[in-house]
Enzyme design. Structure first.
Site, PDB file in Angstrom:
ATOM      1  N   CYS A   1       1.822   6.681  12.857  1.00 59.24           N
ATOM      2  CA  CYS A   1       0.991   7.503  11.955  1.00 59.24           C
ATOM      3  C   CYS A   1      -0.072   8.302  12.710  1.00 59.24           C
ATOM      4  O   CYS A   1      -0.546   9.328  12.229  1.00 59.24           O
ATOM      5  CB  CYS A   1       0.324   6.625  10.913  1.00 59.24           C
ATOM      6  SG  CYS A   1       1.536   5.777   9.896  1.00 59.24           S
TER       7      CYS A   1
ATOM      8  N   HIS B   1      -4.618  11.440   7.599  1.00 56.61           N
ATOM      9  CA  HIS B   1      -3.203  11.047   7.579  1.00 56.61           C
ATOM     10  C   HIS B   1      -2.916  10.497   6.182  1.00 56.61           C
ATOM     11  O   HIS B   1      -3.688   9.689   5.652  1.00 56.61           O
ATOM     12  CB  HIS B   1      -2.941   9.987   8.643  1.00 56.61           C
ATOM     13  CG  HIS B   1      -1.725   9.173   8.359  1.00 56.61           C
ATOM     14  ND1 HIS B   1      -0.498   9.745   8.162  1.00 56.61           N
ATOM     15  CD2 HIS B   1      -1.553   7.827   8.194  1.00 56.61           C
ATOM     16  CE1 HIS B   1       0.384   8.794   7.893  1.00 56.61           C
ATOM     17  NE2 HIS B   1      -0.241   7.613   7.904  1.00 56.61           N
TER      18      HIS B   1
ATOM     19  N   ASN C   1       4.247   8.993   2.351  1.00 59.42           N
ATOM     20  CA  ASN C   1       3.688   8.904   3.704  1.00 59.42           C
ATOM     21  C   ASN C   1       4.765   9.359   4.687  1.00 59.42           C
ATOM     22  O   ASN C   1       5.786   8.693   4.834  1.00 59.42           O
ATOM     23  CB  ASN C   1       3.273   7.446   3.950  1.00 59.42           C
ATOM     24  CG  ASN C   1       2.707   7.206   5.329  1.00 59.42           C
ATOM     25  OD1 ASN C   1       2.985   7.943   6.273  1.00 59.42           O
ATOM     26  ND2 ASN C   1       1.933   6.144   5.465  1.00 59.42           N
TER      27      ASN C   1
HETATM   28  N1  ACO Z   1       6.832  -2.521  -6.823  1.00 60.79           N
HETATM   29  C1  ACO Z   1       6.452  -3.532  -7.625  1.00 60.79           C
HETATM   30  N2  ACO Z   1       5.842  -4.642  -7.176  1.00 60.79           N
HETATM   31  C2  ACO Z   1       5.620  -4.716  -5.857  1.00 60.79           C
HETATM   32  C3  ACO Z   1       5.991  -3.696  -4.960  1.00 60.79           C
HETATM   33  C4  ACO Z   1       6.625  -2.556  -5.501  1.00 60.79           C
HETATM   34  N3  ACO Z   1       7.005  -1.533  -4.745  1.00 60.79           N
HETATM   35  N4  ACO Z   1       5.632  -4.056  -3.708  1.00 60.79           N
HETATM   36  C5  ACO Z   1       5.042  -5.259  -3.813  1.00 60.79           C
HETATM   37  N5  ACO Z   1       5.051  -5.665  -5.099  1.00 60.79           N
HETATM   38  C6  ACO Z   1       4.516  -6.883  -5.669  1.00 60.79           C
HETATM   39  C7  ACO Z   1       4.423  -8.004  -4.657  1.00 60.79           C
HETATM   40  O1  ACO Z   1       5.656  -8.663  -4.521  1.00 60.79           O
HETATM   41  C8  ACO Z   1       3.357  -8.874  -5.267  1.00 60.79           C
HETATM   42  O2  ACO Z   1       3.937  -9.633  -6.289  1.00 60.79           O
HETATM   43  P1  ACO Z   1       3.478 -11.153  -6.571  1.00 60.79           P
HETATM   44  O3  ACO Z   1       2.030 -11.058  -6.918  1.00 60.79           O
HETATM   45  O4  ACO Z   1       4.355 -11.579  -7.676  1.00 60.79           O
HETATM   46  O5  ACO Z   1       3.715 -11.873  -5.290  1.00 60.79           O
HETATM   47  C9  ACO Z   1       2.405  -7.880  -5.918  1.00 60.79           C
HETATM   48  O6  ACO Z   1       3.163  -6.670  -6.074  1.00 60.79           O
HETATM   49  C10 ACO Z   1       1.185  -7.603  -5.100  1.00 60.79           C
HETATM   50  O7  ACO Z   1       1.605  -7.418  -3.747  1.00 60.79           O
HETATM   51  P2  ACO Z   1       0.614  -7.043  -2.636  1.00 60.79           P
HETATM   52  O8  ACO Z   1       1.369  -6.864  -1.349  1.00 60.79           O
HETATM   53  O9  ACO Z   1      -0.537  -8.010  -2.648  1.00 60.79           O
HETATM   54  O10 ACO Z   1       0.153  -5.646  -3.189  1.00 60.79           O
HETATM   55  P3  ACO Z   1      -1.078  -4.800  -2.779  1.00 60.79           P
HETATM   56  O11 ACO Z   1      -2.005  -4.686  -3.899  1.00 60.79           O
HETATM   57  O12 ACO Z   1      -1.639  -5.216  -1.462  1.00 60.79           O
HETATM   58  O13 ACO Z   1      -0.393  -3.390  -2.579  1.00 60.79           O
HETATM   59  C11 ACO Z   1       0.265  -1.974  -0.785  1.00 60.79           C
HETATM   60  C12 ACO Z   1       0.590  -3.221  -1.585  1.00 60.79           C
HETATM   61  C13 ACO Z   1       0.389  -0.760  -1.677  1.00 60.79           C
HETATM   62  C14 ACO Z   1       1.260  -1.861   0.353  1.00 60.79           C
HETATM   63  C15 ACO Z   1      -1.180  -2.103  -0.273  1.00 60.79           C
HETATM   64  O14 ACO Z   1      -1.363  -3.327   0.398  1.00 60.79           O
HETATM   65  C16 ACO Z   1      -1.558  -1.001   0.596  1.00 60.79           C
HETATM   66  O15 ACO Z   1      -1.722   0.098   0.158  1.00 60.79           O
HETATM   67  N6  ACO Z   1      -1.744  -1.262   1.911  1.00 60.79           N
HETATM   68  C17 ACO Z   1      -2.026  -0.262   2.854  1.00 60.79           C
HETATM   69  C18 ACO Z   1      -0.831  -0.061   3.641  1.00 60.79           C
HETATM   70  C19 ACO Z   1      -0.472   1.367   3.755  1.00 60.79           C
HETATM   71  O16 ACO Z   1      -0.993   2.255   3.174  1.00 60.79           O
HETATM   72  N7  ACO Z   1       0.487   1.569   4.578  1.00 60.79           N
HETATM   73  C20 ACO Z   1       0.949   2.893   4.784  1.00 60.79           C
HETATM   74  C21 ACO Z   1       1.662   2.916   6.042  1.00 60.79           C
HETATM   75  S1  ACO Z   1       0.600   2.527   7.325  1.00 60.79           S
HETATM   76  C22 ACO Z   1      -0.276   3.837   7.565  1.00 60.79           C
HETATM   77  O17 ACO Z   1       0.166   4.928   7.358  1.00 60.79           O
HETATM   78  C23 ACO Z   1      -1.625   3.605   8.000  1.00 60.79           C
END
Ligand code: ACO
Length: 342
Positions: free
Chosen positions: A115, A269, A299
């Protein structure tokens, strides 16, 4: 000592639009979850047979950037190509662009900083121009994520985030001596390398029988046992991203005796809309000072900044004399910023 300047910008995204509803037909996810957590409404994916690849999209974006810089391929002195999804394991995409665009036998450098790839690549180009070694450098970020994602529920936290596309910038010697790229700031912290990674194919995971064995295991085991799809500790990445984005923006501003209020346009980004919004609020920036387009493209990793920068410029949101800040954070972890007087 010279200074460098961006003299041309271009981007290309595949025509094939993939909505959140489309993904929900392939895995257990839904539009509300994706929009609430990431801000993404849709992304573009290469469609089988549409002729696109990481390097093909790079060439399309670069052709536009060169035209806008009023340059021909023969005028380019170096290619710096950032991607985590090259067409081939080796060589990298730089030589493919060199060949496809009929360039001279110029150096083609491949950057592997995920990224942060575009900011790293821009910094490399800036150094080569500053020293006087090269006059016109083509800097590219291009990604074909859809070719390497796992479209099953197992990887839904990763797969819904990423999209395909390419962006390019021509970095030239700044003949006016005014403005241009003021400074770039790069960082890494390898102890977090496993928090967002793709382990194979690699020297550890490449022998055909190991691939077959791991794929078999992957059908029953936990995600960590599948080295061929990206894995991400989302909350860990989120927490680090918001800190590093803010830090590196401030670092860049301070190096130039500037303040947050001096920013005309921040192009973060496009990791996740919630990360951009968090950084915006932390730095007390207005909506007019930050550009986001992740809603449309997801992304696109190394391509996200040049795509967003090009769109912002095309929409007239970046004007001569503006202070433009680019900032990135991603796998590695790596992060960086570029401070530009347009
Ligand atoms: N659809 C539906 N449910 C989902 C999905 C999905 N696509 N993905 C995960 N879940 C579920 C999980 O299984 C979990 O279920 P559970 O509670 O029954 O176990 C629940 O949703 C919550 O999961 P978390 O992983 O805790 O969700 P979170 O609120 O952290 O959101 C996310 C996940 C969006 C990835 C978040 O952590 C985030 O935005 N992180 C930043 C990472 C990022 O932006 N990465 C981009 C690439 S890296 C970069 O460019 C810097």
């Amino acid at each position: 000592m010279y200074t460098s300047k961006i003299t041309g910008l271009g981007y290309y995204v595949p025509e094939n639009v993939v909505t959140n509803d489309d993904l929900s037909k392939l895995m257990d996810t839904n539009d509300a979850w994706i929009q609430e957590r990431t801000g993404i409404k849709e992304r573009r994916h290469i469609k089988k047979g549409d002729g696109n690849s990481t390097s093909v999209m790079a060439v399309k974006a670069s052709t536009i950037a060169l035209e806008r810089a009023n340059l021909k391929p023969k005028d380019i002195d170096m290619i710096v190509f950032a991607t985590l999804s090259p067409d081939m394991y080796f060589p990298g995409g730089g030589v493919e662009v060199q060949e496809a665009m009929g360039m001279r036998t110029i150096p083609a450098l491949d950057v592997r900083n995920q990224c942060s790839g575009f900011v790293y690549a821009l910094s490399v180009a800036d150094q080569f121009v500053k020293t006087g070694m090269y006059k016109n450098i083509l800097v590219i970020g291009s990604e074909n994520h859809s070719g390497g994602l796992d479209f099953t529920t197992r990887s839904r936290n990763v797969t819904v985030i990423f999209g395909d596309g390419a962006g390019a910038a021509v970095v030239s010697r700044n003949e006016t001596g005014k403005g241009g790229i003021l400074s770039t700031h790069l960082h890494s912290e390898g102890k977090h390398k496993n928090e967002l990674s793709l382990k194979g194919p690699s020297t550890e995971y490449w022998v055909p029988q190991i691939i077959a064995e791991n794929l078999r295991k992957g059908q029953t085991d936990q995600q960590e046992n599948i080295p061929y799809y990206p894995v991400m500790n989302g909350q860990f990445v989120f927490k680090h991203a918001i800190v590093r984005f803010s830090e590196v923006i401030k670092e860049g501003l301070e190096a130039n005796n500037l303040e947050v209020k001096d920013i005309d346009m921040l192009i973060p980004h496009q990791a996740n809309l919630r990360i951009s919004q968090f950084v915006q609020h932390k730095l007390k920036l207005t909506d007019d000072q930050v550009f986001n387009n992740i809603q449309k493209y997801g992304n696109t990793t190394a391509a996200s900044i040049p795509i967003a920068l090009t769109e912002a410029w095309e929409e007239g949101k970046i004007k001569e004399g503006d202070l433009v800040v680019l900032a990135a954070f991603g796998s590695g972890f790596t992060w960086g910023s570029a401070i530009i007087r347009w």
